[in-house]
Design a protein around this motif. Structure first.
Motif, PDB file in Angstrom:
ATOM      1  N   MET A  92      24.309  25.000  85.633  1.00  7.11           N
ATOM      2  CA  MET A  92      24.815  23.551  85.522  1.00  7.11           C
ATOM      3  C   MET A  92      24.108  22.417  85.231  1.00  7.11           C
ATOM      4  N   LYS A  93      22.838  22.542  86.105  1.00 11.94           N
ATOM      5  CA  LYS A  93      21.737  21.602  85.874  1.00 11.94           C
ATOM      6  C   LYS A  93      21.225  21.660  84.408  1.00 11.94           C
ATOM      7  N   HIS A  94      21.053  22.950  83.835  1.00 10.59           N
ATOM      8  CA  HIS A  94      20.550  23.037  82.939  1.00 10.59           C
ATOM      9  C   HIS A  94      21.397  22.649  81.545  1.00 10.59           C
ATOM     10  N   PHE A  95      22.801  22.953  81.959  1.00  9.22           N
ATOM     11  CA  PHE A  95      23.679  22.749  80.868  1.00  9.22           C
ATOM     12  C   PHE A  95      23.777  20.876  80.698  1.00  9.22           C
ATOM     13  N   ILE A  96      23.696  20.123  81.850  1.00  9.56           N
ATOM     14  CA  ILE A  96      23.681  18.694  81.597  1.00  9.56           C
ATOM     15  C   ILE A  96      22.365  18.349  81.168  1.00  9.56           C
ATOM     16  N   GLU A  97      21.304  18.734  81.569  1.00  4.57           N
ATOM     17  CA  GLU A  97      20.151  18.483  80.705  1.00  4.57           C
ATOM     18  C   GLU A  97      20.246  18.777  79.118  1.00  4.57           C
ATOM     19  N   HIS A  98      20.870  19.710  78.745  1.00  2.00           N
ATOM     20  CA  HIS A  98      20.828  19.929  77.439  1.00  2.00           C
ATOM     21  C   HIS A  98      21.906  19.376  76.583  1.00  2.00           C
ATOM     22  N   LEU A  99      22.953  18.637  77.337  1.00  4.89           N
ATOM     23  CA  LEU A  99      24.111  18.250  76.750  1.00  4.89           C
ATOM     24  C   LEU A  99      23.323  16.697  76.044  1.00  4.89           C
ATOM     25  N   PRO A 100      23.656  16.580  74.630  1.00  4.83           N
ATOM     26  CA  PRO A 100      23.165  15.311  73.974  1.00  4.83           C
ATOM     27  C   PRO A 100      24.101  14.350  74.453  1.00  4.83           C
ATOM     28  N   TRP A 111      29.407   2.926  68.849  1.00  3.01           N
ATOM     29  CA  TRP A 111      29.358   1.865  67.714  1.00  3.01           C
ATOM     30  C   TRP A 111      28.538   2.583  66.666  1.00  3.01           C
ATOM     31  N   MET A 112      28.290   3.742  66.577  1.00  2.46           N
ATOM     32  CA  MET A 112      27.540   4.476  65.738  1.00  2.46           C
ATOM     33  C   MET A 112      28.479   4.748  64.547  1.00  2.46           C
ATOM     34  N   LEU A 113      27.725   4.941  63.481  1.00  2.17           N
ATOM     35  CA  LEU A 113      28.374   5.368  62.044  1.00  2.17           C
ATOM     36  C   LEU A 113      28.947   6.682  62.219  1.00  2.17           C
ATOM     37  N   GLN A 114      30.058   6.951  61.426  1.00  5.03           N
ATOM     38  CA  GLN A 114      31.009   8.229  61.755  1.00  5.03           C
ATOM     39  C   GLN A 114      29.885   9.290  61.307  1.00  5.03           C
ATOM     40  N   ALA A 115      29.016   9.189  60.142  1.00  6.46           N
ATOM     41  CA  ALA A 115      28.173  10.367  59.871  1.00  6.46           C
ATOM     42  C   ALA A 115      27.253  10.868  61.159  1.00  6.46           C
ATOM     43  N   LEU A 155      27.202  14.336  63.573  1.00  3.10           N
ATOM     44  CA  LEU A 155      26.291  15.280  63.863  1.00  3.10           C
ATOM     45  C   LEU A 155      25.947  15.537  65.648  1.00  3.10           C
ATOM     46  N   LEU A 156      26.535  14.461  66.252  1.00  2.00           N
ATOM     47  CA  LEU A 156      26.162  14.941  67.714  1.00  2.00           C
ATOM     48  C   LEU A 156      27.667  15.555  68.270  1.00  2.00           C
ATOM     49  N   ILE A 157      28.737  15.255  67.553  1.00  2.00           N
ATOM     50  CA  ILE A 157      29.963  16.057  67.960  1.00  2.00           C
ATOM     51  C   ILE A 157      29.593  17.743  67.580  1.00  2.00           C
ATOM     52  N   ASP A 158      29.022  17.827  66.588  1.00  8.06           N
ATOM     53  CA  ASP A 158      28.682  19.205  66.253  1.00  8.06           C
ATOM     54  C   ASP A 158      28.095  20.071  67.169  1.00  8.06           C
TER      55      ASP A 158
END
Ligand code: HPA
Ligand code: ZN
Length: 336
Positions: free
Chosen positions: A6-14, A319-323, A327-330
């Motif tokens: 789980m720690k590893h998962f959190i570290e890699h979560l953008p 407040w990022m632009l949709q594009a 990228l982060l959502i994907d």
């Protein structure tokens, strides 16, 4: 308890941070360095003495120390160093985008020019974007224990730097300083093209959340955990996807909740609110972004699906632009 997986998962979560006071990222080591560099005497003779003072029983008890720490910041270099140290920590924790607060009045009221404060912060944010790949927005907060007139004067000082400021916020002592005190200055900020956010429902009542939305036209509520006191308003926020920038470690340190196991963030998430995880004043509250996510696993047994949803909510609420968001959502969606 948290597994290494789980720690590893959190570290890699953008991750995206939406509720961070730059002055609250002032670590004791840097506070002492700045005090020495600027020949300022502070009430503590070492790192341990500063840390020993981090025993808060309310928002006010924290703010008293927080403003003392802020006094060590004097030059453009100091504001650069503060912001840069925060960005280095963020990069180490895989934080990709930050929307950070600063409190100009804590500095201008001590005679530090607005331009000095914002130039140091801006230079570090730009360097962070170029060298660390962390995109950013900057939010100027008004101190709500001061008058609306003082906030209007601060906004006037900010006008020549509007290209560097994305929004205004409202922080400091919430109880007794309701949103309606700041209707005119928020209206002026919106006229100038700035977005708005406000701390509400941290110690104050749910009514302050409603008033921030209706009177100050905020696009996010900072904290907002007292939304559970008003079931009808809660349903409305589910419907509107109004984001709440929740700060778990902060809430426990400032006794908004007795313990992490009684924190309501996952209940709010399960009700369908757009809740997000943030670190608030990490130097004072015992951890940056990963520590806040980890606390939800250790004490509330958050699942990977819940952590992913929290990360997705932060992207949506930013407040990022949709594009940029896409990228982060994907990337979040592809994690398992
Ligand atoms: N609440 C209000 N004011 C603040 C905070 C907070 O959590 N952090 C720094 N100023
Ligand atoms: Zn805050």
């Amino acid at each position: 308890m948290i597994t290494s997986e789980m720690k590893h998962f959190i570290e890699h979560l953008p991750k995206v941070e939406l509720h961070l006071h730059l002055e609250g990222s002032l670590e004791p080591e840097l506070m002492l360095q700045l005090a020495e560099r600027n020949r300022i005497t502070i009430a503590y003779d070492g790192i341990e003495a500063i840390k020993a003072a981090y025993n808060f029983d309310s928002l006010q008890s924290f703010l008293d120390l927080y403003y003392q720490g802020s006094n060590t910041l004097q030059t453009e270099q100091d504001f650069f160093d503060l912001t840069w140290a925060y960005l280095l920590r963020s990069q180490a924790e895989n934080v990709r985008h930050v929307e950070v607060f600063f409190d100009p009045q804590s500095h201008t009221d001590r005679g530090i020019p607005f331009g000095v404060v914002i130039a140091g912060i801006r230079a570090a944010l730009l360097q962070g974007e170029q060298q660390l790949g962390i995109s950013f927005r900057l939010i100027m907060c008004f101190l709500r224990h001061l008058s609306e007139q003082a906030a209007l004067e601060t906004l006037a000082l900010a006008e020549e730097h509007l290209g560097w400021i994305d929004g205004v916020g409202l922080d400091s002592s919430e109880l007794g300083n309701p949103p309606d005190k700041f209707v005119n200055v928020f209206a002026r900020a919106r006229e100038l093209g700035l977005l708005t956010v406000a701390h509400a429902g941290e110690e104050g009542p749910a009514e302050y959340i409603a008033d921030s939305i209706n009177l100050l036209k905020v696009s996010r509520i900072d904290h907002g955990v007292r939304i559970t006191d008003d079931a009808k308003l809660l349903d409305e926020l589910v419907e509107s996807r109004m984001p709440l920038t929740v700060c778990p470690l902060s809430n426990v340190k400032l006794c908004v909740f007795d313990s992490m196991s009684s924190h309501n963030i996952l209940q709010l998430l399960e009700k369908g609110l757009c809740v997000t995880v943030n670190s608030d004043d990490p130097a004072y509250f015992g951890g940056y972004m990963n520590a806040n996510y980890e606390a939800l696993v250790s004490h509330l047994h958050a699942s990977k699906a819940q952590l992913k949803q929290l990360a997705l909510n932060s992207i949506e609420a930013s407040w990022m632009l949709q594009a940029e968001k896409q990228l982060l959502i994907d990337e979040v969606r592809s994690l398992s």
